[in-house]
Design a protein around this motif. Structure first.
Motif, PDB file in Angstrom:
ATOM      1  N   ALA A  75       3.861   4.725  14.060  1.00  0.00           N
ATOM      2  CA  ALA A  75       3.437   3.828  13.017  1.00  0.00           C
ATOM      3  C   ALA A  75       4.404   3.780  11.992  1.00  0.00           C
ATOM      4  N   VAL A  76       4.304   2.524  11.202  1.00  0.00           N
ATOM      5  CA  VAL A  76       5.278   2.298  10.332  1.00  0.00           C
ATOM      6  C   VAL A  76       4.283   1.950   9.210  1.00  0.00           C
ATOM      7  N   TYR A  77       4.504   2.228   7.770  1.00  0.00           N
ATOM      8  CA  TYR A  77       3.665   1.734   6.522  1.00  0.00           C
ATOM      9  C   TYR A  77       4.720   0.699   6.298  1.00  0.00           C
ATOM     10  N   SER A  78       3.833  -0.540   5.981  1.00  0.00           N
ATOM     11  CA  SER A  78       4.671  -1.651   5.557  1.00  0.00           C
ATOM     12  C   SER A  78       3.987  -1.993   3.968  1.00  0.00           C
ATOM     13  N   TYR A  79       4.798  -2.050   3.256  1.00  0.00           N
ATOM     14  CA  TYR A  79       4.454  -2.052   1.639  1.00  0.00           C
ATOM     15  C   TYR A  79       4.252  -3.732   1.429  1.00  0.00           C
ATOM     16  N   VAL A 103      12.987   5.494  -6.667  1.00  0.00           N
ATOM     17  CA  VAL A 103      12.843   4.807  -5.370  1.00  0.00           C
ATOM     18  C   VAL A 103      11.922   3.583  -5.590  1.00  0.00           C
ATOM     19  N   MET A 104      12.183   2.403  -4.989  1.00  0.00           N
ATOM     20  CA  MET A 104      11.580   1.419  -5.186  1.00  0.00           C
ATOM     21  C   MET A 104      10.932   0.763  -4.147  1.00  0.00           C
ATOM     22  N   LEU A 105       9.600   0.716  -3.805  1.00  0.00           N
ATOM     23  CA  LEU A 105       8.976   0.283  -2.580  1.00  0.00           C
ATOM     24  C   LEU A 105       9.039  -1.267  -2.829  1.00  0.00           C
ATOM     25  N   GLN A 106       9.698  -2.200  -1.868  1.00  0.00           N
ATOM     26  CA  GLN A 106       9.596  -3.572  -1.994  1.00  0.00           C
ATOM     27  C   GLN A 106       8.669  -4.126  -1.018  1.00  0.00           C
ATOM     28  N   LYS A 107       8.160  -5.245  -1.390  1.00  0.00           N
ATOM     29  CA  LYS A 107       7.372  -5.908  -0.437  1.00  0.00           C
ATOM     30  C   LYS A 107       8.303  -6.458   1.059  1.00  0.00           C
ATOM     31  N   GLY A 108       7.394  -6.065   2.066  1.00  0.00           N
ATOM     32  CA  GLY A 108       7.940  -6.325   3.214  1.00  0.00           C
ATOM     33  C   GLY A 108       8.697  -5.229   3.977  1.00  0.00           C
ATOM     34  N   THR A 109       8.950  -4.246   3.368  1.00  0.00           N
ATOM     35  CA  THR A 109       9.762  -2.986   3.868  1.00  0.00           C
ATOM     36  C   THR A 109       9.030  -1.958   4.726  1.00  0.00           C
ATOM     37  N   GLY A 110       9.588  -1.560   5.735  1.00  0.00           N
ATOM     38  CA  GLY A 110       8.613  -0.794   6.365  1.00  0.00           C
ATOM     39  C   GLY A 110       9.168   0.980   6.328  1.00  0.00           C
ATOM     40  N   TYR A 111       8.139   1.854   6.112  1.00  0.00           N
ATOM     41  CA  TYR A 111       8.648   3.108   6.090  1.00  0.00           C
ATOM     42  C   TYR A 111       7.853   4.049   7.293  1.00  0.00           C
ATOM     43  N   ASP A 147       1.391   8.960   0.440  1.00  0.00           N
ATOM     44  CA  ASP A 147       0.368   8.702   1.244  1.00  0.00           C
ATOM     45  C   ASP A 147      -0.134   7.182   1.204  1.00  0.00           C
ATOM     46  N   PRO A 148      -0.047   6.566   2.461  1.00  0.00           N
ATOM     47  CA  PRO A 148      -0.190   4.997   2.094  1.00  0.00           C
ATOM     48  C   PRO A 148      -1.665   5.014   1.586  1.00  0.00           C
ATOM     49  N   ASP A 149      -2.584   5.794   1.938  1.00  0.00           N
ATOM     50  CA  ASP A 149      -3.985   5.665   1.609  1.00  0.00           C
ATOM     51  C   ASP A 149      -4.314   6.005   0.052  1.00  0.00           C
ATOM     52  N   HIS A 150      -3.518   6.885  -0.235  1.00  0.00           N
ATOM     53  CA  HIS A 150      -3.702   7.392  -1.678  1.00  0.00           C
ATOM     54  C   HIS A 150      -2.368   7.216  -2.188  1.00  0.00           C
ATOM     55  N   PRO A 151      -1.870   6.359  -2.840  1.00  0.00           N
ATOM     56  CA  PRO A 151      -0.648   5.977  -3.487  1.00  0.00           C
ATOM     57  C   PRO A 151      -0.516   6.831  -4.883  1.00  0.00           C
ATOM     58  N   GLU A 152      -1.732   6.860  -5.246  1.00  0.00           N
ATOM     59  CA  GLU A 152      -1.599   7.469  -6.852  1.00  0.00           C
ATOM     60  C   GLU A 152      -1.478   8.748  -6.897  1.00  0.00           C
TER      61      GLU A 152
END
Lengths: 415, 319
Positions: A75-79, A103-111, A147-152
């Motif tokens: 799985a890859v988390y895509s911002y 660290v900056m999460l940019q649109k379209g990058t996969g983690y 955690d992509p489901d709880h970014p806060e």
């Protein structure tokens, strides 16, 4: 406790549990046998599971033996948000200094996602809660997850070795396998051929077997017993004894002649084109033992008084068959049609012999072999075609399963 | 057995009347209705059988029909000295020796399970156990070949990872293991035999079971002393069809082994050899000889089975 003491125990005291036992024991037995049968069934059908999962895989998913059985990919988390997310991380670098970074999460990058045992650092990771987290940064000794489901929740640090972690997997179905097989094997053409063969055969078998079964069930004919014995005897006659001459005659005297005669004709060219299908269809217009037998048994259950009444009214035997017998024999006729359709749909030997070099006319049963012959390593394509080949028979079977089960019993063992 | 009873009733009916004018009319109508089959029997059974008998005395090659000539018993001489034929026959017979017991036991065990009085969802189970036998044979072969693939198949992954067997069989790549593999693949074809057996079991009069219970028989006793003898006609029927079918074993062997009868010629069953002789090497003459030999072997086996029937097949109340 001996039998005697149990007999002496006052009824009122154990009565309740005896009644309860009497109800529970059969229930328990039923549950046990059902569970056992279910397990046998699962083992019996497990190859279907293999087929279903493999048919949806890509080559990469096949070759990696460490992947789970289901068609999954790491799985890859895509911002996806327009505004970048900013996370602060701090760690100790090689020189021993504490460093802070953003660290900056940019649109379209996969983690990449990992199964992280939060709180444990060395395997075996026992007693820790395992969470599916996305790796956003890797520094000398620390890995930073969110955690992509709880970014806060912010950054979650994990200081173990990344190689000890399992990646998280997500379902990744490759539907395109089916589209690819559909086109590369030319399914529309194969289905057309199969339908032509099957439908013609159903018409031929049904018509001829009805006539013959009527003859056997309603008329006194000298020598009928011997004829009937011969008819049944053909069931155990191996087709090989008749195969070679039948093949020779069809090939040399019928197909080749027809093709030579009509090849260049504008209006009759189709005769030349479809002539190779004759040996797969024509013989079915001459009845066969199984279906004659099935129909005859059914006709015998229809009271004779009814057709006698029709005859007295001046109906011919043929008329009687059509307007008295057939309307009452519809279930048996349906069974014969279904049986033959399924048989023709699945027949492998006939097309193998007669359509060996005729790609244009090959039905599904032999046409779907392409991948196995050409690319045996493409297991996923082989399984996809296997699945596509069995869908229709299985659907028909489930829709008409009662007809199948009962018809089989009528032809086999009468009770 | 159904066929037997049907024949008896036909014969009885035939004895009933002579041939008056009306009866002749009836007989003619009857023959008219039988004519599609009579004609087909002549065209597609009698004529080809005689022709193939004739072919077996010639060197007929379908790609060069003009060179055909009568060669007497040549083909039969070849048949009795042909080591390839002998090997393919041995493969077939050996396969039969393991296949028949499995093929007899499987429907019995499954039917006994599905016939258990307290089983829930009988119809659903019956349907699902029957279902694999209606799927196209190529699909069946592909599914099992994949399932038993040495590296990626579920079976070997189970053997290696769960049962900890370091070197599981190579199945379809191993000249020895290919036979068990074919038999396992054949388990899916149980459908018809299962349904016959189930129908047979359901037809056993319940009084017998009640009487046995009163006498204190346990389940195993009841099965071997009542159920088995009562359904022995069904077992016999399954056995005959199975033996005849095994002599003609072809399709799965052909799909698995292809024209090279991989692995190492192990899947060159008798009928595969026949097919290759006639349709790959176009030797229709010797092919016909092989076909007639097959016919006689099958017939002999069937007659032997029928001969043994009176010792173990029980026909209840022959009315």
């Amino acid at each position: 406790m001996s039998a005697q003491t149990s007999l002496q125990t006052p009824r009122s005291r154990v009565g309740g549990s005896v009644v309860l036992m009497r109800h529970i024991r059969p229930l328990l037995a039923a549950a046990t046998i059902t569970l056992f049968t279910l397990m046998v069934l699962l083992v019996f059908l497990s190859p279907f599971g293999y087929m279903m999962t493999t048919a949806f895989k890509s080559r990469a998913q096949i070759t990696d033996v460490n992947l789970p059985l289901l068609p999954v990919s790491p799985a890859v988390y895509s911002y996806t948000l327009d505004t970048p997310a900013v996370y602060e991380i701090s760690f100790v670098n090689v020189q021993g200094n504490v460093v802070s970074q953003t660290v900056m999460l940019q649109k379209g990058t996969g983690y990449p996602m990992y199964r992280v045992p939060v709180g444990c650092e060395t395997p075996p990771f026992e007693g820790c809660e395992v969470r599916d987290l996305a790796l956003i940064a890797r520094r000398t000794s620390v890995n930073f997850f969110i955690d992509p489901d709880h970014p806060e929740e912010g950054v979650i640090e994990w200081t173990g070795n990344l190689l000890d972690l399992k990646p998280s997997y997500e379902l990744d179905l490759h539907w395109e396998n089916f589209a690819r097989a559909w086109e590369e094997l030319d399914f529309p053409k194969m289905i057309r051929n199969t339908v032509i063969i099957a439908v013609t055969g159903v018409i031929g078998t049904t018509l001829s077997c009805i006539l013959v079964a009527y003859g056997f069930s309603r008329f006194r004919i000298p020598g009928k017993a011997i004829l009937f014995l011969i008819l049944i005897g053909t069931i155990i006659l191996p087709s090989q004894v008749t195969l070679i001459p039948t093949y020779t005659v069809f090939k040399i005297y019928i197909i080749n002649k027809l093709q030579a005669a009509f090849k260049n004709s504008a209006t009759w060219g189709w005769i030349a084109k479809y002539a190779p299908l004759l040996p797969l269809t024509l013989p079915h217009f001459f009845a066969n033992a199984y279906n004659v037998f099935l129909l005859r048994q059914y006709f015998l259950t229809i009271p004779k008084e009814m057709d006698e009444a029709a005859m007295i009214d001046g109906a011919s035997p043929f008329r009687t068959l059509v307007s008295v017998i057939l309307p009452q024999a519809l279930p048996a006729v349906t069974a014969v049609m279904l049986f033959h359709f399924m048989w023709a749909w699945n027949d492998y030997f006939g097309p193998l012999i007669y359509l060996a070099g005729v790609k244009e006319l090959q039905p599904l049963s032999i046409g779907i072999q392409l991948y196995n012959q050409q690319y045996s390593f493409m297991t996923f394509m082989v399984q996809a075609t296997a699945l596509m080949g069995l869908v229709l028979p299985v659907v028909i079977f489930f829709l008409a399963q009662r007809v199948f089960m009962q018809g089989v019993v009528v032809t086999g063992v009468e009770k | 057995m159904d066929f037997v009873n049907a024949l008896r009733s036909v014969r009885r009916e035939e004895k009933a009347g002579g041939l008056s004018g009306l009866a002749r009319r009836e007989a003619l109508w009857g023959l008219a209705f039988l004519s599609p089959w009579l004609l087909g029997f002549l065209l597609f059974t009698i004529f080809p059988m005689l022709a193939s008998l004739y072919f077996s005395f010639t060197n007929f090659d379908i790609t060069r029909p003009e060179t055909t000539r009568f060669i007497g018993l040549e083909n039969y001489k070849r048949f009795f000295t042909d080591p390839v034929m002998r090997r393919s026959l041995w493969i077939t017979v050996r396969f039969m020796l393991i296949s028949v017991p499995v093929g007899l036991a499987q429907p019995l065990l499954m039917a006994a399970m599905l016939n258990a009085k307290s089983l829930w969802g009988k119809r659903i189970f019956r349907t699902l156990f029957f279902m694999p036998s209606i799927i196209p044979v190529v699909s069946t072969a592909y599914i099992w070949q994949g399932f038993m693939n040495t590296e990626t198949g579920w079976l070997n992954r189970f053997l290696m990872n769960v049962l900890r067997i370091a070197k599981p069989p190579q199945w379809f790549n191993d000249p020895t293991w290919v036979y068990p593999a074919l038999i396992i693949m054949g388990l899916w074809g149980v459908g018809n035999a299962l349904i016959y057996t189930l129908a047979g079991m359901q037809g056993v009069p319940t009084e017998y079971y009640e009487a046995a219970r009163v006498d204190g028989a346990n389940a195993l006793h009841t099965f071997f002393r009542i159920t088995l003898p009562m359904i022995s006609p069904v077992i016999f029927y399954n056995l005959v069809l199975m033996v005849i079918g095994l002599f003609q074993y072809f399709i799965l062997a052909w799909i698995v082994g292809g024209s090279t009868s991989a692995p190492g010629g192990a899947t060159q069953f008798y009928n595969v050899y026949l097919y290759k002789t006639a349709f790959v090497y176009s030797n229709m003459g010797y092919g016909s000889t092989l076909a007639w030999a097959l016919f006689f072997m099958g017939l002999t086996a069937t007659l032997i089975l029928f001969g043994t029937a009176k010792y173990w097949v029980y026909y209840a109340a022959e009315d």
